[in-house]
Design a protein around this motif. Structure first.
Motif, mmCIF file in Angstrom:
data_model
loop_
_atom_site.group_PDB
_atom_site.id
_atom_site.type_symbol
_atom_site.label_atom_id
_atom_site.label_comp_id
_atom_site.label_asym_id
_atom_site.label_seq_id
_atom_site.Cartn_x
_atom_site.Cartn_y
_atom_site.Cartn_z
ATOM 1 N N LYS A 154 -7.780 10.720 -8.192
ATOM 2 C CA LYS A 154 -6.745 11.821 -8.171
ATOM 3 C C LYS A 154 -5.755 11.738 -9.402
ATOM 4 O O LYS A 154 -5.160 10.471 -9.555
ATOM 5 C CB LYS A 154 -6.114 12.011 -6.904
ATOM 6 C CG LYS A 154 -6.992 12.055 -5.694
ATOM 7 C CD LYS A 154 -7.958 13.300 -5.704
ATOM 8 C CE LYS A 154 -8.640 13.441 -4.575
ATOM 9 N NZ LYS A 154 -9.881 14.413 -4.566
ATOM 10 N N THR A 165 -3.277 13.643 -12.570
ATOM 11 C CA THR A 165 -2.373 14.608 -13.054
ATOM 12 C C THR A 165 -2.811 14.837 -14.641
ATOM 13 O O THR A 165 -2.521 13.699 -15.369
ATOM 14 C CB THR A 165 -1.047 14.743 -12.882
ATOM 15 O OG1 THR A 165 -0.743 14.892 -11.318
ATOM 16 C CG2 THR A 165 -0.293 16.105 -13.368
ATOM 17 N N LYS A 220 -1.862 15.307 -18.306
ATOM 18 C CA LYS A 220 -0.756 15.384 -19.000
ATOM 19 C C LYS A 220 -1.083 15.824 -20.700
ATOM 20 O O LYS A 220 -0.532 15.140 -21.676
ATOM 21 C CB LYS A 220 0.145 13.962 -19.056
ATOM 22 C CG LYS A 220 0.676 13.678 -17.895
ATOM 23 C CD LYS A 220 1.737 14.968 -17.392
ATOM 24 C CE LYS A 220 2.483 14.884 -16.231
ATOM 25 N NZ LYS A 220 3.454 15.719 -16.081
ATOM 26 N N ASN A 275 0.023 19.434 -16.585
ATOM 27 C CA ASN A 275 0.369 19.362 -15.255
ATOM 28 C C ASN A 275 -0.591 19.940 -14.135
ATOM 29 O O ASN A 275 -0.255 19.647 -12.841
ATOM 30 C CB ASN A 275 1.847 19.678 -14.897
ATOM 31 C CG ASN A 275 2.823 19.359 -15.756
ATOM 32 O OD1 ASN A 275 2.702 17.876 -16.046
ATOM 33 N ND2 ASN A 275 3.647 20.166 -16.153
ATOM 34 N N LYS A 278 -3.453 19.424 -11.587
ATOM 35 C CA LYS A 278 -4.153 18.507 -10.609
ATOM 36 C C LYS A 278 -5.696 18.324 -10.717
ATOM 37 O O LYS A 278 -6.256 19.130 -10.767
ATOM 38 C CB LYS A 278 -3.648 18.695 -9.165
ATOM 39 C CG LYS A 278 -2.177 19.011 -9.048
ATOM 40 C CD LYS A 278 -1.468 17.781 -8.961
ATOM 41 C CE LYS A 278 0.019 17.960 -8.675
ATOM 42 N NZ LYS A 278 1.003 17.568 -9.655
ATOM 43 N N GLY A 279 -6.044 17.179 -10.806
ATOM 44 C CA GLY A 279 -7.491 17.066 -10.877
ATOM 45 C C GLY A 279 -8.224 15.641 -10.477
ATOM 46 O O GLY A 279 -7.383 14.877 -9.736
ATOM 47 N N THR A 280 -9.260 15.632 -10.634
ATOM 48 C CA THR A 280 -10.146 14.465 -10.118
ATOM 49 C C THR A 280 -11.117 14.017 -11.309
ATOM 50 O O THR A 280 -11.712 14.792 -11.965
ATOM 51 C CB THR A 280 -11.202 14.710 -9.044
ATOM 52 O OG1 THR A 280 -10.347 15.276 -7.915
ATOM 53 C CG2 THR A 280 -11.878 13.582 -8.197
ATOM 54 N N TYR A 321 -10.701 20.238 -12.476
ATOM 55 C CA TYR A 321 -9.039 20.329 -12.455
ATOM 56 C C TYR A 321 -9.000 21.748 -11.930
ATOM 57 O O TYR A 321 -9.641 22.596 -12.046
ATOM 58 C CB TYR A 321 -8.152 19.890 -13.601
ATOM 59 C CG TYR A 321 -8.239 20.648 -14.915
ATOM 60 C CD1 TYR A 321 -7.517 21.848 -15.012
ATOM 61 C CD2 TYR A 321 -9.357 20.482 -15.685
ATOM 62 C CE1 TYR A 321 -7.769 22.840 -16.195
ATOM 63 C CE2 TYR A 321 -9.488 21.270 -16.801
ATOM 64 C CZ TYR A 321 -8.549 22.443 -16.768
ATOM 65 O OH TYR A 321 -8.977 23.116 -18.147
ATOM 66 N N THR A 322 -7.586 22.181 -11.644
ATOM 67 C CA THR A 322 -7.359 23.360 -11.039
ATOM 68 C C THR A 322 -6.516 24.003 -12.033
ATOM 69 O O THR A 322 -5.144 23.331 -12.296
ATOM 70 C CB THR A 322 -6.480 23.339 -9.847
ATOM 71 O OG1 THR A 322 -7.596 22.857 -8.772
ATOM 72 C CG2 THR A 322 -6.253 24.754 -9.363
ATOM 73 N N THR A 365 -3.522 25.549 -13.797
ATOM 74 C CA THR A 365 -2.085 26.075 -13.339
ATOM 75 C C THR A 365 -1.831 27.578 -13.539
ATOM 76 O O THR A 365 -0.639 27.940 -12.848
ATOM 77 C CB THR A 365 -1.013 25.105 -14.058
ATOM 78 O OG1 THR A 365 -1.175 25.340 -15.419
ATOM 79 C CG2 THR A 365 -1.309 23.529 -13.706
ATOM 80 N N SER A 413 -1.829 8.826 -12.423
ATOM 81 C CA SER A 413 -2.024 8.918 -11.045
ATOM 82 C C SER A 413 -1.358 9.936 -10.132
ATOM 83 O O SER A 413 0.074 10.159 -10.829
ATOM 84 C CB SER A 413 -1.900 7.318 -10.773
ATOM 85 O OG SER A 413 -2.872 6.687 -11.171
ATOM 86 N N ARG A 414 -2.220 10.518 -9.335
ATOM 87 C CA ARG A 414 -1.002 11.169 -8.311
ATOM 88 C C ARG A 414 -1.389 10.653 -6.709
ATOM 89 O O ARG A 414 -2.420 9.868 -6.493
ATOM 90 C CB ARG A 414 -1.338 12.594 -8.416
ATOM 91 C CG ARG A 414 -2.858 13.169 -8.093
ATOM 92 C CD ARG A 414 -2.618 14.860 -8.247
ATOM 93 N NE ARG A 414 -3.853 14.993 -8.264
ATOM 94 C CZ ARG A 414 -4.834 15.679 -6.981
ATOM 95 N NH1 ARG A 414 -4.042 15.641 -6.157
ATOM 96 N NH2 ARG A 414 -6.103 15.849 -7.072
#
Length: 188
Positions: free
Chosen positions: A70, A72, A74, A83, A85-87, A165-166, A168, A187-188
């Motif tokens: 998981k 983020t 940048k 920013n 969120k992804g995998t 990723y989603t 934003t 990392s998140r």
């Protein structure tokens, strides 16, 4: 007489509105949807790129972010990416380039496109190419990219990531985005 003209005009207006509401665009390629797609070109068209991993690309054994991690993003290669969120969908070690190219579809010159990898260049040279080297692209990240003449703006050997990723801005899930570098992830 004026009332009769008003009634006829009103009836025609209602008829036009009704017929317009009943029309469909099934099976057609409506230019207005094409135009709005072009206005969001960077993200939508990039997202439609070829999802396959280029031939000869081998997964990295011990990356900082393993497949499934998981993260983020940048970076802002695309609208809605910073920013997000992804995998991690895949990670590979290869030569990585930013390039400036002239799209084959007649679009404007694209400067410092991030990223194109060694396996997406039509070259016999397997070593790290120098800044200023002229190459032909064998990538379809964006329309007009495949077969385009390009100049290398920067070059390095590093781990390169394919990510899901989603967005934003739209909330849309982008799958197998090519490419981001390790320093563009946390990392998140």
């Amino acid at each position: 007489m004026a009332i009769k003209k008003f009634c006829v005009s009103f009836f025609l207006l209602v008829l036009v509105v009704a017929l317009t509401g009943c029309s469909t665009n099934q099976g057609t390629n409506d230019s207005s949807s094409s135009m709005s797609h072009d206005m969001n070109r960077d993200h939508d068209q990039h997202a439609m790129s070829d999802r396959d991993v280029p031939q000869g690309l081998v997964a990295t054994m011990n990356p900082e972010f393993k497949k499934g991690s998981k993260v983020t993003l940048k970076t802002d290669h695309m609208s809605g990416m910073m920013n997000a969120k992804g995998t991690v969908a895949g990670v590979y070690t290869t030569n990585v380039y930013t390039v400036t190219y002239h799209p084959t579809n007649g679009g404007k010159v694209v400067r410092n496109h991030k990223w194109v990898i060694q396996q997406e260049l039509q070259t016999h040279n397997k070593g790290l190419l120098k800044t200023g080297t002229k190459v032909k692209l064998n990538a379809s990240h964006m329309p007009g990219m495949m077969g385009a003449e390009a100049t290398i703006d920067s070059a390095k050997q590093t781990n390169i990531y394919m990510v899901n990723y989603t967005d934003t801005k739209t909330g849309k899930v982008i799958k197998n985005h090519k490419w981001v570098t390790e320093d563009e992830l946390i990392s998140r």
